[in-house]
Design a protein around this motif. Structure first.
Motif, PDB file in Angstrom:
ATOM      1  N   THR A  74      -4.166   6.323   0.412  1.00  0.00           N
ATOM      2  CA  THR A  74      -3.537   6.904  -0.771  1.00  0.00           C
ATOM      3  C   THR A  74      -4.411   8.019  -1.309  1.00  0.00           C
ATOM      4  N   MET A  82      -5.093   9.953  -4.936  1.00  0.00           N
ATOM      5  CA  MET A  82      -4.880   9.905  -6.379  1.00  0.00           C
ATOM      6  C   MET A  82      -5.497  11.145  -7.002  1.00  0.00           C
ATOM      7  N   ILE A  95      -1.043   8.658  -8.591  1.00  0.00           N
ATOM      8  CA  ILE A  95      -0.770   8.394  -7.168  1.00  0.00           C
ATOM      9  C   ILE A  95       0.149   9.486  -6.638  1.00  0.00           C
ATOM     10  N   TRP A 100       0.043  -3.069  -1.572  1.00  0.00           N
ATOM     11  CA  TRP A 100       0.224  -3.235  -3.008  1.00  0.00           C
ATOM     12  C   TRP A 100       1.320  -4.240  -3.333  1.00  0.00           C
ATOM     13  N   TYR A 148      -2.814   5.280 -11.497  1.00  0.00           N
ATOM     14  CA  TYR A 148      -3.017   4.070 -10.699  1.00  0.00           C
ATOM     15  C   TYR A 148      -2.936   2.797 -11.535  1.00  0.00           C
TER      16      TYR A 148
END
Length: 205
Positions: free
Chosen positions: A30, A32, A39, A50, A62
């Motif tokens: 991911t 961020m 995100i 997740w 997040y």
């Protein structure tokens, strides 16, 4: 102007390639952005880790999208990566998630590192994770079995030592109690031998 356009196109192409790399990565990844860690990109492996619906987490900070991960030390860790540029690595780190409506503890190997723009400025955090929950739980189970067997062996050894001590005590007592009758037998045998004028070998035996 031409050179600027070429550079801008090259940067845009690099950005697209980077996004594609994240989306196609074989591990959870991911990206961020910003100090609030919005995100921006998350591949399917990360969404699955997740345990959330993709639409509910994308383009959100997040800790707003994954409020269930608060107060587990992640806030300080991610803030440190973003503000200092130091990479953080963890092995078999437990993290609790609310996955598909159920709280679960996942064990993760993960790396969080600063994401920089073309000028080297930190503009986000890149997260890479591999879930190793099954392996960790299997090892814990093996360790529990080994600990249990070790305790059973120690108990059995203690019982054996106690039994040996009792046996030694019995042997000592039996030997001591038999010494007096044997002395008396030897004494009477000597008296009998002395009372005979010509004891033969059979009597001596």
């Amino acid at each position: 102007v031409t050179d600027v356009n070429v550079i801008q196109k090259a940067l845009a192409e690099s950005e697209r390639n980077f996004r594609t790399m994240i989306l196609l990565a074989p591990v959870a990844m991911t990206l961020m952005r910003g100090p609030s860690l919005v995100i921006e990109i998350a591949n399917d492996s990360m969404i699955e880790l997740w345990g959330k619906d993709k639409a509910s987490v994308m383009n959100k900070p997040y800790f707003e999208a994954l409020a269930d991960t608060r107060n587990q030390g992640l806030e300080e860790m991610l803030s440190n990566v973003y503000h200092t540029g130091n990479t953080f690595t963890a092995l078999e780190s437990p993290v609790s998630f609310l996955r598909h409506g159920q709280t679960e503890t996942a064990y993760l190997n993960f790396v969080c590192e600063p994401y920089r723009d073309g000028d080297g400025n930190i503009v986000g955090v890149l997260g890479i994770a591999i879930e190793v929950t099954d392996q960790v739980l299997a090892r814990h189970k093996i360790e529990e079995v080994v600990e249990e067997r070790t305790k059973e062996l120690a108990d059995a050894n203690q019982r054996l030592q106690s039994s040996n001590a009792e046996l030694e005590q019995f042997a000592y007592i039996a030997s001591h109690d038999l010494q007096e009758p044997l002395r008396k037998i030897n004494m009477f045998a000597g008296l009998l031998e002395n009372s005979l004028e010509n004891p033969n070998e059979r009597i001596r035996k």
